[in-house]
Design an enzyme around this catalytic site. Structure first.
Site, PDB file in Angstrom:
ATOM      1  N   CYS A   9       0.830  -1.210   0.000  1.00 27.41           N
ATOM      2  CA  CYS A   9       0.000   0.000   0.000  1.00 27.41           C
ATOM      3  C   CYS A   9       0.866   1.262   0.000  1.00 27.41           C
ATOM      4  O   CYS A   9       1.760   1.401   0.845  1.00 27.41           O
ATOM      5  CB  CYS A   9      -0.912  -0.003   1.224  1.00 27.41           C
ATOM      6  SG  CYS A   9      -1.902   1.508   1.389  1.00 27.41           S
ATOM      7  N   CYS A  15      -0.685   6.298   6.965  1.00 29.74           N
ATOM      8  CA  CYS A  15      -2.007   5.912   7.474  1.00 29.74           C
ATOM      9  C   CYS A  15      -1.934   5.254   8.840  1.00 29.74           C
ATOM     10  O   CYS A  15      -2.636   5.653   9.763  1.00 29.74           O
ATOM     11  CB  CYS A  15      -2.681   4.999   6.461  1.00 29.74           C
ATOM     12  SG  CYS A  15      -4.147   4.162   7.074  1.00 29.74           S
ATOM     13  N   CYS A  18      -2.906  -0.342   8.794  1.00 30.78           N
ATOM     14  CA  CYS A  18      -2.473  -1.728   8.578  1.00 30.78           C
ATOM     15  C   CYS A  18      -1.052  -1.888   9.117  1.00 30.78           C
ATOM     16  O   CYS A  18      -0.073  -1.717   8.388  1.00 30.78           O
ATOM     17  CB  CYS A  18      -2.537  -2.084   7.098  1.00 30.78           C
ATOM     18  SG  CYS A  18      -4.210  -2.076   6.437  1.00 30.78           S
ATOM     19  N   GLN A 216     -20.370  -7.553  11.249  1.00 27.11           N
ATOM     20  CA  GLN A 216     -18.957  -7.841  11.036  1.00 27.11           C
ATOM     21  C   GLN A 216     -18.500  -7.336   9.672  1.00 27.11           C
ATOM     22  O   GLN A 216     -19.203  -7.482   8.671  1.00 27.11           O
ATOM     23  CB  GLN A 216     -18.699  -9.340  11.142  1.00 27.11           C
ATOM     24  CG  GLN A 216     -18.906  -9.927  12.534  1.00 27.11           C
ATOM     25  CD  GLN A 216     -17.693  -9.712  13.448  1.00 27.11           C
ATOM     26  OE1 GLN A 216     -16.752  -9.011  13.100  1.00 27.11           O
ATOM     27  NE2 GLN A 216     -17.739 -10.308  14.628  1.00 27.11           N
ATOM     28  N   CYS A 341     -12.735 -10.480  20.252  1.00 27.52           N
ATOM     29  CA  CYS A 341     -11.948  -9.707  19.290  1.00 27.52           C
ATOM     30  C   CYS A 341     -10.662  -9.165  19.911  1.00 27.52           C
ATOM     31  O   CYS A 341     -10.001  -8.312  19.323  1.00 27.52           O
ATOM     32  CB  CYS A 341     -12.768  -8.572  18.684  1.00 27.52           C
ATOM     33  SG  CYS A 341     -13.568  -7.491  19.875  1.00 27.52           S
TER      34      CYS A 341
END
Length: 384
Positions: A9, A15, A18, A216, A341
């Site tokens: 990316c 950003c 990720c 989700q 999670c």
């Protein structure tokens, strides 16, 4: 030693969304499995994580913040970590391409419709965020414009132009949020186009998704996650199932085919309304959903003598609270299926449950968020 390769990316360094893009995907999976073993291994055997064959374009929910660039032109993208500075993003590799295309169209349409982007420094302008959701099975798209005022003078022509460019848009909603803070959506909404929701299919059932519904974001892995949870529940058709933190009823409805009855409890009243609608949408007669605190409901359940044989837990990232868990122990279901999670809060809660008479029989991590640090896990607990 971790392998290092070039992140795919171009926005990776700015950003911050990720965090694991410096690692090949197989290495990410090994890293996540290792983390789960480190945190959960004391409770039982941790299976290797279930990854994705194609770990891109999985997000069915895309949020873009809007602002003015240094030339005072509209721009949109993702907040840099720990700031309100926006990284302009044309195309995100983990976001659904159709959702990204809708957001680009909205950005490009703003000048022609004289729509001003909200400027936090001056407090002027109108549009703050755009949220787009797409049903991967149905293709239906929901667009949510988040603005500071309900006044939208050219709304009909704007919506007409947008839906002509993207015919798969089923609903457009104006959400009002004039407060500063991290919460994107306000509590007031105005319907601009369509029914105000979209529908999607998951695990053989159909679900209605409204702007504030929890659903989700990775449907491919969600199928695996929910089928694993139902498999761990080992239902025979005779059980009463309690779906705690039920949201819009996805887990409970998925399990309803194999249960005698499903009772769902959720604090968010909008989600409960959606859950009731989803049970009706699927023609289910054995599902009931109620609004309330999961801990209070479990205390009432234990006092009333109602004893569900199976309890599903799918709490937020912070995990369950001690009040709920202690009430759960009093209720003493035969099996508990914990969908988590965050393996760190899961480990904390498992200490209490295992000390209270349960044993973790199966632990299955699932990679719901490739390229990020996040890990989802399903744990089957049985009384011993």
């Amino acid at each position: 030693m971790e392998a290092v390769f070039t992140p795919p990316c171009p926005y990776y360094k700015k950003c911050g969304g990720c965090q694991l893009q410096r690692l090949p995907y197989e290495e990410q999976l090994r890293r996540k499995t290792g983390r789960c073993i480190a945190l959960l291994g004391e409770f039982g055997h941790v299976e290797p994580i279930w990854g994705m064959a194609e770990p891109f374009r999985y997000r069915n929910k895309v949020h873009a913040a809007f602002a003015l660039d240094h030339r005072r032109r509209p721009t949109c993208g993702i907040y840099q970590p720990g700031s309100h500075a926006i990284v302009p993003v044309e195309d995100c590799l983990i976001e659904d391409a159709a959702c990204d295309a809708v957001i680009r169209s909205i950005r490009d349409m703003l000048p022609a419709f004289k729509i001003k982007v909200f400027d936090e420094r001056s407090g002027t302008g109108w549009l703050r965020h755009v949220l787009v959701r797409r049903g991967f099975a149905t293709g239906e798209i929901l667009v949510v414009l988040v603005a500071v005022s309900p006044i939208f003078q050219l709304q009909k022509t704007f919506v007409k132009a947008l839906t002509e460019q993207h015919p798969q848009i089923r609903s457009v909603v104006l959400n009002l949020n004039d407060r500063f803070g991290p919460v994107v959506l306000g509590t007031r909404e105005k319907l601009l186009y369509g029914p105000g929701y979209i529908e999607d299919e998951l695990c053989g059932h159909r679900f209605r998704i409204s702007p504030r519904s929890f659903y989700q974001i990775n449907p491919v892995q969600t199928e695996k996650l929910y089928r694993c949870a139902v498999d761990f529940a080992a239902l025979t058709g005779k059980e009463t199932v309690l779906d705690a933190y039920c949201g819009i009823g996805t887990i409970g409805i998925t399990a309803s085919d194999k249960a005698r009855q499903v009772i769902g409890v959720e604090l968010n009243r909008d989600a409960v309304r959606d859950a009731i609608g989803n049970a009706r949408l699927n023609g289910l007669k054995n599902c009931w959903f109620t609004a309330g605190d999961a801990g209070e409901y479990m205390e009432q359940t234990s006092r009333s003598g109602l004893r569900p044989e199976v309890v599903f837990l799918d709490p937020p990232r912070s995990g369950s609270d001690e009040r709920f868990l202690r009430s759960l122990l009093k209720c003493a279901p035969e099996r508990i299926v914990y969908v988590s999670c965050d393996p760190a809060t899961l480990a904390r809660d498992l200490k209490l449950l295992t000390a209270g008479g349960y044993r973790a029989e199966k632990i299955q991590p699932v990679d719901m968020f490739p390229w990020t640090e996040h890990v989802e896990s399903v744990v089957k607990l049985i009384r011993h």
